[in-house]
Design a protein around this motif. Structure first.
Motif, PDB file in Angstrom:
ATOM      1  N   SER A 105     -10.265  39.212 -14.903  1.00  0.00           N
ATOM      2  CA  SER A 105      -9.916  40.431 -14.181  1.00  0.00           C
ATOM      3  C   SER A 105      -9.292  40.119 -12.826  1.00  0.00           C
ATOM      4  CB  SER A 105     -11.184  41.263 -13.962  1.00  0.00           C
ATOM      5  OG  SER A 105     -10.920  42.387 -13.152  1.00  0.00           O
ATOM      6  N   THR A 106      -8.476  41.046 -12.358  1.00  0.00           N
ATOM      7  CA  THR A 106      -7.936  40.933 -10.998  1.00  0.00           C
ATOM      8  C   THR A 106      -8.606  41.935 -10.064  1.00  0.00           C
ATOM      9  OG1 THR A 106      -6.143  42.449 -11.551  1.00  0.00           O
ATOM     10  CG2 THR A 106      -5.698  40.087 -11.803  1.00  0.00           C
ATOM     11  N   ASP A 107      -9.622  42.608 -10.546  1.00  0.00           N
ATOM     12  CA  ASP A 107     -10.338  43.607  -9.748  1.00  0.00           C
ATOM     13  C   ASP A 107     -11.430  42.918  -8.933  1.00  0.00           C
ATOM     14  OD1 ASP A 107     -11.768  45.716  -8.668  1.00  0.00           O
ATOM     15  OD2 ASP A 107     -12.243  46.642 -10.608  1.00  0.00           O
ATOM     16  N   PRO A 108     -11.347  42.957  -7.597  1.00  0.00           N
ATOM     17  CA  PRO A 108     -12.365  42.309  -6.770  1.00  0.00           C
ATOM     18  C   PRO A 108     -13.782  42.835  -7.003  1.00  0.00           C
ATOM     19  CG  PRO A 108     -10.448  42.889  -5.441  1.00  0.00           C
ATOM     20  CD  PRO A 108     -10.261  43.523  -6.788  1.00  0.00           C
ATOM     21  N   ALA A 109     -13.915  44.019  -7.544  1.00  0.00           N
ATOM     22  CA  ALA A 109     -15.254  44.550  -7.836  1.00  0.00           C
ATOM     23  C   ALA A 109     -15.972  43.676  -8.859  1.00  0.00           C
ATOM     24  CB  ALA A 109     -15.171  45.989  -8.326  1.00  0.00           C
ATOM     25  N   THR A 110     -15.214  43.067  -9.779  1.00  0.00           N
ATOM     26  CA  THR A 110     -15.850  42.189 -10.764  1.00  0.00           C
ATOM     27  C   THR A 110     -16.325  40.893 -10.112  1.00  0.00           C
ATOM     28  OG1 THR A 110     -13.759  41.160 -11.462  1.00  0.00           O
ATOM     29  CG2 THR A 110     -14.461  43.151 -12.649  1.00  0.00           C
TER      30      THR A 110
END
Length: 131
Positions: A105-110
């Motif tokens: 993923s590129t989502d910092p939340a992950t």
């Protein structure tokens, strides 16, 4: 016959080639912090070459974090730890899955979710070192 005589009787394994007994969740945390930071940089940059390189590095760092968590689980934590902290097996599993998600993923939340799990492992780890 001589080869059997001198063959090792006991096999051991550790996070390195020499079982040194040195373990610390900080190794996993640093790699996971890198994953999250790369995800943030990826979001802030539209250059396709930068993004390709960031993706490669992020995936490598996530694998390293998974390795460090796995080493803690398989080499450091022992049955008495699992008895005292029955949630530890599930926590390690959740952490590894979160790192796999962050890897893809590129989502910092992950990345943050993986860091949150590692923080829980860190807390238990240091409690085990006290006594």
């Amino acid at each position: 016959m001589l080869s059997r005589l001198f063959a090792p009787k006991v096999r051991v394994s550790a996070h390195c080639d020499l079982p040194c007994g040195v373990y610390d969740p900080a190794q996993a945390r640093i790699e996971a912090e890198s994953v999250k930071a790369i995800q943030e940089k990826y979001q802030a940059n539209d250059d396709p070459h930068f993004r390709a390189r960031a993706t490669t590095i992020k995936e490598e760092r996530a694998e390293l974090a998974k390795h460090h968590v796995s080493v803690l689980w398989s080499d450091y934590f022992k049955p008495p730890h699992f008895e005292k902290y029955p949630e530890l097996h599930q926590l390690v599993n959740d952490t590894l899955k979160a790192l796999s998600t962050a890897k893809g993923s590129t989502d910092p939340a992950t990345g943050q979710k993986a860091l949150d799990y590692i923080a829980q492992i860190d807390k238990i780890f240091w409690e085990t070192k006290k006594g």
